[in-house]
Enzyme design. Structure first.
Site, PDB file in Angstrom:
ATOM      1  N   HIS A 157       0.820  -1.222   0.000  1.00 19.30           N
ATOM      2  CA  HIS A 157       0.000   0.000   0.000  1.00 19.30           C
ATOM      3  C   HIS A 157       0.851   1.268   0.000  1.00 19.30           C
ATOM      4  O   HIS A 157       0.332   2.360  -0.266  1.00 19.30           O
ATOM      5  CB  HIS A 157      -0.915   0.054   1.228  1.00 19.30           C
ATOM      6  N   ASP A 196      -2.423 -10.621  -1.990  1.00 25.57           N
ATOM      7  CA  ASP A 196      -2.979 -10.078  -0.743  1.00 25.57           C
ATOM      8  C   ASP A 196      -4.454  -9.740  -1.015  1.00 25.57           C
ATOM      9  O   ASP A 196      -4.811  -9.375  -2.132  1.00 25.57           O
ATOM     10  CB  ASP A 196      -2.205  -8.813  -0.360  1.00 25.57           C
ATOM     11  N   HIS A 198      -6.083  -7.264  -0.280  1.00 22.73           N
ATOM     12  CA  HIS A 198      -6.254  -5.847  -0.594  1.00 22.73           C
ATOM     13  C   HIS A 198      -5.524  -5.491  -1.896  1.00 22.73           C
ATOM     14  O   HIS A 198      -4.507  -6.101  -2.226  1.00 22.73           O
ATOM     15  CB  HIS A 198      -5.689  -4.981   0.537  1.00 22.73           C
ATOM     16  N   ASP A 289      -4.007 -12.621   3.775  1.00 26.47           N
ATOM     17  CA  ASP A 289      -5.246 -12.193   4.404  1.00 26.47           C
ATOM     18  C   ASP A 289      -6.476 -12.589   3.582  1.00 26.47           C
ATOM     19  O   ASP A 289      -7.601 -12.279   3.966  1.00 26.47           O
ATOM     20  CB  ASP A 289      -5.241 -10.688   4.726  1.00 26.47           C
TER      21      ASP A 289
HETATM   22  C1  X5A Z   1      -1.003  -4.978   4.143  1.00 24.75           C
HETATM   23  C2  X5A Z   1      -2.449  -4.997   4.509  1.00 24.75           C
HETATM   24  C3  X5A Z   1      -4.373  -3.775   5.199  1.00 24.75           C
HETATM   25  C4  X5A Z   1      -4.753  -2.417   5.623  1.00 24.75           C
HETATM   26  C5  X5A Z   1      -6.181  -2.395   6.109  1.00 24.75           C
HETATM   27  C6  X5A Z   1      -6.506  -1.058   6.707  1.00 24.75           C
HETATM   28  N1  X5A Z   1      -2.995  -3.843   4.820  1.00 24.75           N
HETATM   29  N2  X5A Z   1      -7.850  -1.030   7.186  1.00 24.75           N
HETATM   30  O1  X5A Z   1      -3.068  -6.052   4.538  1.00 24.75           O
HETATM   31 ZN    ZN Z   2      -3.888  -6.978   2.908  1.00 25.01          ZN
END
Ligand code: X5A
Ligand code: ZN
Length: 665
Positions: A157, A196, A198, A289
């Site tokens: 991110h 991931d 996200h 995740d």
């Molecule tokens: C690296 C990662 C997740 C961020 C979530 C914030 N970040 N709500 O999994």
């Molecule tokens: Zn993530």
């Protein structure tokens, strides 16, 4: 270290072949110093030092790390970071842990999205990026066949000029640009696979116009409502200029995706494109995740699923793969998934690649088709026909609340993720239903009925008791938009046809206000209806005649779920509710209004409302969940509804709301 064989004779290292069963040289980077980054006052946080400790413990106890070459981390040099980050960002991360910054640290962290800092953050960030870089260099040189960098903080991110989403430096991007810039390594084309849960927004931006880097990310998107919110993760984001077609996003429409969904994406998008791209090396932004049981991801990839995904990638670039840890927050699931991947790197053992009896969601096929269409001009292989009969299952299931002792949210002794106030929910007896299993495992063809057109034929009365009594506010749920007092717009229903009729009714139920704030209205309590009947009470209800299809879309918005594609309340549910009087929608259990209550019929059309469960009412009564009066703007909306609906005068409406807000439950 002993010189690697390929440096002796200059030929390809024998160990880089893909002979099944052969032992391969696998590097592991792990360094306890990356545990120094933690929350400043020890507050609990999903991205915590135990994550990498859990992985290391698992690899040790399973005897896996003995079969690998283990390396300590080295801090990355600034000159390599500067290829992808701004000087001011580097200065921030470099200095944030210094004593001088101690008093400012929390305030600075607060300026960013999902970021914390402490005295150990700088060192951990330099080590994390250095670990991935070191692993990448060794694999590129042939010293290793592949490597896994067990690092934190994660990286994908982090953008050019800012930390974000638990990420400080973009570890994978730094390693990628390093490989491309070290010309002697002969690495000209890199495939980054970001699995991931996200979207890898940072990495995407860094190589947006770069055709040397094919960035592929599969992530929950839900039309931009899943973290990181916005359009960056959309499938139409394909790169720009020379980088056009070298950015591939696979945005899930819903959670719950598992092995079958991911493997379908591999088979029909990633693998054919990778074959065409023919990368010199592959870097995996390996977040876990999306693993089963993860508290943030809500997906369900198994360790076996991850190993198949990895195995399919090992066919390229002569197996040169660097895996870099990103997210992954269920410690058991995380450790087991990483172990499965490292074992796969070690032996490329033949395993059953088929997944029996599990099919992708129909939404998965829809996403796959949309991505292929978007990118087929760049990757002609994507125009190849998909199988005629796509086997799929209904997207995601209507699940009536049956809290079995072994739900997958409780995977492997992980924490029970059910909110406390829902744990003793009233449930419909299983014998009455068979619905849970039925729909979950239902195998249908996408060519079969589309639920929207089916449910569009059926009318229901949606009975509102809160702000939706104001027609202009309710219309936001149908037509989209933002009414007076609302802090954010609604997306509206797919079918934007206005309600066919509006009608008022009073019901013998208690109206009350609870919770402390909402995204839509800001601070203040919001309205709930006690599902229990009570003849002493009288609540005004505004009824809108809408289709069952629209009712589903209202339900989703009321439960802050932006996924407009999913069916939660279908004909079977309608059948059940007429007999049982209420249905608790398990799939929406995180929403505050997931309990659908039947209030009888009007003109032979069922009247449905949505509120909290009886168990939640108990939580309000005991003080476990806050009771809270509505803020003025919210109360004004209810009053406006009651007055415009000619139910009460303004004064009477004010008194009615006041009574509901102050009278004890
Ligand atoms: C690296 C990662 C997740 C961020 C979530 C914030 N970040 N709500 O999994
Ligand atoms: Zn993530």
């Amino acid at each position: 270290m002993e010189p690697p064989p390929d440096h002796i004779n200059g030929t390809e290292p024998q160990f880089s072949s893909s002979v099944p069963g052969e032992q391969r040289r696998v590097g592991l980077v792990y360094d306890e110093r990356m545990c120094k980054h933690s929350t400043p006052r020890g507050e609990s946080h999903p991205e915590n030092p135990d994550r990498i400790r859990a992985i290391w413990n698992k690899l040790s106890s399973a005897g896996i790390h003995d079969r690998c070459m283990v390396f300590d981390a080295k801090e990355v040099e600034d000159k390599y970071i500067s290829a992808v980050h701004t000087t001011s960002h580097i200065n921030l991360i470099k200095t944030i842990s210094s004593q001088k910054m101690a008093s400012k640290r929390n305030r600075v962290a607060g300026r960013y999205n999902s970021i914390y800092f402490n005295e150990g953050s700088s060192e951990s960030a330099y080590l994390a990026a250095g670990s991935v870089l070191q692993a990448a260099e060794k694999v590129a040189k042939g010293e290793l066949n592949s490597a896994f960098a067990i690092v934190r903080p994660p990286g994908h991110h982090a953008e050019e000029g800012e930390p974000m989403g638990f990420c400080l430096y973009n570890n994978v991007a730094i390693a990628t640009s390093f490989l491309l810039n070290q010309k002697e390594l002969g690495i000209n084309k890199i495939l980054i696979v970001d699995w991931d849960v996200h979207h890898g927004n940072g990495t995407q931006k860094m190589f947006w116009k770069d055709s040397r880097v094919l960035f592929f990310s599969v992530h929950r998107h839900e039309y931009g409502s899943f973290y990181p919110t916005g359009d960056d993760g959309s499938h139409i984001m394909i790169g720009e200029g020379p980088g056009s077609g070298y950015n591939i996003n696979v945005p899930w429409e819903n959670g719950h995706c598992g092995d079958a969904d991911y493997i379908a994406v591999w088979d029909h998008i990633l693998i054919p494109v990778a074959r065409e791209f023919n990368p010199d090396i592959i870097i995996i932004s390996a977040g876990f995740d999306a693993a089963i049981g993860d508290p943030l991801g809500g997906c369900r990839i198994t360790p076996h699923g991850y190993s198949i995904m990895l195995k399919k990638l090992m066919k390229f670039s002569r197996g040169k793969i660097i895996m870099a840890l990103e997210g992954g927050y269920n410690l058991n699931s995380l450790a087991n998934s990483v172990a499965a991947c490292v074992e796969m790197l070690l032996e490329d053992k033949p395993i059953a690649e088929s997944l029996e009896e599990v099919y992708p969601f129909e939404s998965t096929w829809r996403v796959i088709k949309a991505v292929r269409e978007e990118l087929s001009a760049f990757w002609p292989v994507l125009t190849d026909k998909l199988p005629e009969e796509l086997t799929s299952r209904v997207t995601p299931q209507l699940q009536v609340a049956i809290y079995s002792s072994q739900s997958e949210d409780e995977y492997d002794d992980g924490p029970n993720t059910l909110p406390e106030d829902l744990q003793e929910d009233v449930t419909i007896p299983l014998s009455k239903l068979n619905l849970n299993e039925d729909v979950d495992d239902q195998v249908t063809s996408t060519s079969s009925k589309d639920w929207r057109s089916e449910l569009a034929k059926i009318d229901v009365w949606y009975a509102s008791f809160g702000s939706n009594m104001s027609e202009s506010r309710f219309l936001c749920y149908i037509q989209g938009g933002q009414a007076e007092g609302m802090k954010r717009p609604c997306r509206g229903a797919v079918d934007k046809t206005k309600p066919k009729e509006v009608m008022w009714k009073t019901v013998p139920h208690r109206l009350f206000f609870g919770r402390e704030s909402t995204v839509t209205w800001g601070p203040g309590g919001v309205a709930f209806l006690n599902p229990e009947t009570n003849n002493q009470e009288k609540t005004f209800m505004c009824l809108y005649r809408i289709t069952l299809e629209q009712f589903n879309d209202v339900l989703l918005q009321e439960n802050v779920c932006m996924d407009t594609s999913s069916l939660f309340f279908d004909l079977d549910a309608l059948d059940i509710i007429e007999n049982e009087k209420s249905v608790s929608l398990e799939a929406l259990k995180d929403g505050w209004y997931h309990y659908v209550v039947y209030l009888g019929k009007e003109n032979d059309i069922p009247i449905l409302t949505m509120t909290c469960t009886n168990a939640t009412v108990e939580g309000f009564k005991s003080g476990k969940i806050p009771i809270c009066a509505p803020a003025k703007e919210y109360a004004d909306t209810l009053i406006r509804g009651l007055v415009q609906g000619k139910q009460l005068s303004e004064d009477e409406a004010v008194a009615y709301i006041h009574e509901a807000a102050t009278h004890p439950l």
